[in-house]
Design a protein around this motif. Structure first.
Motif, mmCIF file in Angstrom:
data_model
loop_
_atom_site.group_PDB
_atom_site.id
_atom_site.type_symbol
_atom_site.label_atom_id
_atom_site.label_comp_id
_atom_site.label_asym_id
_atom_site.label_seq_id
_atom_site.Cartn_x
_atom_site.Cartn_y
_atom_site.Cartn_z
ATOM 1 N N PHE A 1 0.812 -1.215 0.000
ATOM 2 C CA PHE A 1 0.000 0.000 0.000
ATOM 3 C C PHE A 1 0.846 1.266 0.000
ATOM 4 O O PHE A 1 0.307 2.365 0.107
ATOM 5 C CB PHE A 1 -0.919 0.025 1.221
ATOM 6 N N ARG A 2 2.139 1.115 -0.113
ATOM 7 C CA ARG A 2 3.009 2.295 -0.107
ATOM 8 C C ARG A 2 2.817 3.133 -1.369
ATOM 9 O O ARG A 2 2.868 4.361 -1.325
ATOM 10 C CB ARG A 2 4.465 1.850 0.024
ATOM 11 N N LYS A 3 2.580 2.483 -2.505
ATOM 12 C CA LYS A 3 2.404 3.194 -3.764
ATOM 13 C C LYS A 3 0.973 3.119 -4.284
ATOM 14 O O LYS A 3 0.556 3.977 -5.054
ATOM 15 C CB LYS A 3 3.368 2.629 -4.814
ATOM 16 N N SER A 4 0.230 2.093 -3.897
ATOM 17 C CA SER A 4 -1.161 1.951 -4.338
ATOM 18 C C SER A 4 -2.066 2.508 -3.248
ATOM 19 O O SER A 4 -2.258 1.875 -2.206
ATOM 20 C CB SER A 4 -1.494 0.478 -4.619
ATOM 21 N N LEU A 5 -2.627 3.681 -3.508
ATOM 22 C CA LEU A 5 -3.433 4.365 -2.495
ATOM 23 C C LEU A 5 -4.923 4.345 -2.814
ATOM 24 O O LEU A 5 -5.740 4.375 -1.899
ATOM 25 C CB LEU A 5 -2.970 5.822 -2.338
ATOM 26 N N HIS A 6 -5.302 4.351 -4.079
ATOM 27 C CA HIS A 6 -6.694 4.508 -4.477
ATOM 28 C C HIS A 6 -7.252 3.173 -4.978
ATOM 29 O O HIS A 6 -6.640 2.511 -5.834
ATOM 30 C CB HIS A 6 -6.839 5.579 -5.563
ATOM 31 N N TYR A 7 -8.420 2.818 -4.426
ATOM 32 C CA TYR A 7 -9.096 1.579 -4.811
ATOM 33 C C TYR A 7 -10.557 1.922 -5.091
ATOM 34 O O TYR A 7 -11.279 2.413 -4.215
ATOM 35 C CB TYR A 7 -8.991 0.529 -3.697
ATOM 36 N N ARG A 8 -10.985 1.664 -6.327
ATOM 37 C CA ARG A 8 -12.347 1.986 -6.751
ATOM 38 C C ARG A 8 -12.994 0.769 -7.401
ATOM 39 O O ARG A 8 -12.358 0.083 -8.205
ATOM 40 C CB ARG A 8 -12.344 3.160 -7.746
ATOM 41 N N ALA A 9 -14.245 0.558 -7.046
ATOM 42 C CA ALA A 9 -15.017 -0.506 -7.681
ATOM 43 C C ALA A 9 -15.626 0.005 -8.979
ATOM 44 O O ALA A 9 -15.709 1.216 -9.218
ATOM 45 C CB ALA A 9 -16.101 -1.000 -6.732
ATOM 46 N N GLY A 10 -16.097 -0.926 -9.821
ATOM 47 C CA GLY A 10 -16.644 -0.568 -11.125
ATOM 48 C C GLY A 10 -18.044 0.011 -11.016
ATOM 49 O O GLY A 10 -18.812 -0.281 -10.087
ATOM 50 N N ARG A 11 -18.387 0.841 -11.985
ATOM 51 C CA ARG A 11 -19.706 1.454 -12.048
ATOM 52 C C ARG A 11 -20.693 0.505 -12.727
ATOM 53 O O ARG A 11 -20.344 -0.241 -13.645
ATOM 54 C CB ARG A 11 -19.642 2.762 -12.842
ATOM 55 N N GLY A 12 -21.962 0.563 -12.282
ATOM 56 C CA GLY A 12 -23.005 -0.235 -12.909
ATOM 57 C C GLY A 12 -23.360 0.309 -14.282
ATOM 58 O O GLY A 12 -23.326 1.520 -14.516
ATOM 59 N N SER A 13 -23.728 -0.577 -15.181
ATOM 60 C CA SER A 13 -24.101 -0.159 -16.534
ATOM 61 C C SER A 13 -25.492 0.473 -16.532
ATOM 62 O O SER A 13 -26.326 0.194 -15.657
ATOM 63 C CB SER A 13 -24.074 -1.354 -17.490
ATOM 64 N N HIS A 14 -25.739 1.317 -17.513
ATOM 65 C CA HIS A 14 -27.039 1.954 -17.645
ATOM 66 C C HIS A 14 -28.059 0.968 -18.217
ATOM 67 O O HIS A 14 -27.716 0.000 -18.909
ATOM 68 C CB HIS A 14 -26.949 3.184 -18.556
ATOM 69 N N GLY A 15 -29.339 1.250 -17.926
ATOM 70 C CA GLY A 15 -30.394 0.415 -18.474
ATOM 71 C C GLY A 15 -30.561 0.623 -19.969
ATOM 72 O O GLY A 15 -30.067 1.605 -20.547
ATOM 73 N N GLN A 16 -31.265 -0.288 -20.633
ATOM 74 C CA GLN A 16 -31.493 -0.221 -22.071
ATOM 75 C C GLN A 16 -32.969 -0.480 -22.369
ATOM 76 O O GLN A 16 -33.764 -0.815 -21.478
ATOM 77 C CB GLN A 16 -30.625 -1.250 -22.806
ATOM 78 N N GLY A 17 -33.302 -0.299 -23.625
ATOM 79 C CA GLY A 17 -34.665 -0.580 -24.039
ATOM 80 C C GLY A 17 -34.982 -2.051 -23.986
ATOM 81 O O GLY A 17 -34.122 -2.904 -23.684
ATOM 82 N N GLN A 18 -36.269 -2.374 -24.283
ATOM 83 C CA GLN A 18 -36.755 -3.753 -24.233
ATOM 84 C C GLN A 18 -36.599 -4.352 -22.834
ATOM 85 O O GLN A 18 -36.341 -5.553 -22.669
ATOM 86 C CB GLN A 18 -36.052 -4.624 -25.278
ATOM 87 N N GLN A 19 -36.696 -3.461 -21.840
ATOM 88 C CA GLN A 19 -36.625 -3.858 -20.424
ATOM 89 C C GLN A 19 -35.333 -4.608 -20.091
ATOM 90 O O GLN A 19 -35.334 -5.572 -19.320
ATOM 91 C CB GLN A 19 -37.848 -4.713 -20.062
ATOM 92 N N LYS A 20 -34.243 -4.151 -20.652
ATOM 93 C CA LYS A 20 -32.930 -4.749 -20.357
ATOM 94 C C LYS A 20 -32.283 -3.971 -19.216
ATOM 95 O O LYS A 20 -32.065 -2.764 -19.311
ATOM 96 C CB LYS A 20 -32.028 -4.699 -21.597
ATOM 97 N N HIS A 21 -31.989 -4.687 -18.150
ATOM 98 C CA HIS A 21 -31.343 -4.076 -16.998
ATOM 99 C C HIS A 21 -29.828 -4.013 -17.213
ATOM 100 O O HIS A 21 -29.236 -4.878 -17.887
ATOM 101 C CB HIS A 21 -31.642 -4.868 -15.723
ATOM 102 N N GLY A 22 -29.221 -2.987 -16.637
ATOM 103 C CA GLY A 22 -27.777 -2.839 -16.766
ATOM 104 C C GLY A 22 -27.010 -3.858 -15.950
ATOM 105 O O GLY A 22 -27.510 -4.391 -14.944
#
Length: 336
Positions: free
Chosen positions: A120-141
């Protein structure tokens, strides 16, 4: 003969003429003298309080061995979408906007192969991935990718204000640190008998973020303590297969060493060799203050006393006193 400079200021030959550059008292190796009531040793701030000289800390390698500060953030939720069905021969298709995906979570998992916080001396930032946006035809992200932070056994996780969040002790132990943000709803979720054509959708929630302080307390069954150059590393090298640095001068051991002692019937125990302690270690003298907390998890303490020293019995009493002043619980542990 004895000329009084008074308010005049002295400069070296060839220095700049601008007085403002030297208003702080020392700049570029040129020191300003003179001025009424000026003292060279002690400086005062605006409130009249003395500014103490900053104490010199421990080297970076030792400081990063058992302490670290990191930034973590879970994933943001995906946005919902406004969409409608467009099919042939379907005059009233209705809403078909899907929901956004949930953001990724942040987990902490104990890795048994790690023995320090140096990664952790050089790696300071940890971020999880963002959820995808929804789409037509009732497709969830899609859900965002989770982030797993590997830590050594015995890690204590605290918030920046000092509150303890997690305490991870055993290899393979995994805990949820920050949940991901919820995904936004699409316009399909807002369809009612009154409003059959909703044209609204939700945005995803932002994932929480934190600055964390990591502190490592070694998980060992036996802790070897004693004065500098008493023979602690030598004992560890004999009873286990560990190969610590051994030399004929104090403070050879700068970082704690771990060794595994094997018995019959596949029984083992972990032995920790801690750096030497000086009188006043509980107040920060020597290296003991940085590593005294590693002895808090040990079940038994082994005191190593150099019999060839001038006052061996006083060395033992001094080490016992330092342990008691640092933490009264240490003085109650069984010792040899």
């Amino acid at each position: 003969m004895g000329f009084d400079y008074g308010r005049f200021e002295l400069y070296e030959v060839g220095s700049d003429d601008e007085v403002e550059e030297y208003s702080n008292g020392e700049e570029g190796g040129v020191k300003v003298f003179g001025g009424e009531g000026e003292e060279d040793d002690d400086e005062e701030d605006e409130d009249g309080e003395e500014i103490k000289e900053k104490e010199k800390g421990v080297p970076a390698v030792m400081r990063c061995f058992d302490r670290a500060k990191i930034f973590v953030k879970s994933g943001d939720g995906g946005n919902g979408v406004v969409a409608f069905r467009r099919e042939k021969f379907v005059p009233y298709g209705g809403p078909s906007g899907g929901d956004g995906g949930r953001g990724g979570n942040v987990y902490m998992e104990v890795d048994g192969t790690m023995n320090s916080l140096l990664p952790f001396r050089k790696s300071l930032h940890y971020r999880a991935g963002r959820g995808s946006h929804g789409q037509g035809q009732q497709k969830h992200g899609a859900k965002g990718e989770s982030c797993v932070i590997k830590v050594p056994p015995g890690t204590v996780v605290r918030e920046s204000d000092g509150d303890v969040l997690l305490e991870l002790l055993y290899p393979g132990q995994k805990a949820l640190l920050l949940p991901g943000g919820r995904g936004g709803r699409g316009n399909t979720s807002f369809k009612t008998g009154v409003n059959k054509v909703p044209k609204i959708a939700e945005n995803g929630e932002e994932g929480p973020e934190l600055w964390l302080d990591l502190e490592l307390k070694l998980v060992a069954d036996v802790g070897i303590v004693g004065a500098p150059n008493a023979g602690k590393s030598t004992l560890l090298s004999v009873v286990s297969s560990a190969q610590p640095t051994i030399a004929n001068y104090p403070f050879t051991t700068l970082l704690p060493n771990l060794g595994v002692v094997s018995f019959d019937f596949d029984a083992t125990m972990v032995v920790a060799d801690l750096p030497g302690l000086l009188e006043g270690a509980h107040r920060g003298f020597g290296l003991g203050h940085e590593f005294l907390r590693h002895s808090e998890r040990c079940s038994v303490l082994v005191h190593i006393v150099d019999g060839s020293s001038q006052q061996p019995e006083y060395e033992f009493d001094a080490i016992r006193l330092e342990l008691e002043l640092f933490s009264p619980e240490l003085s109650e542990k069984p010792y040899i």
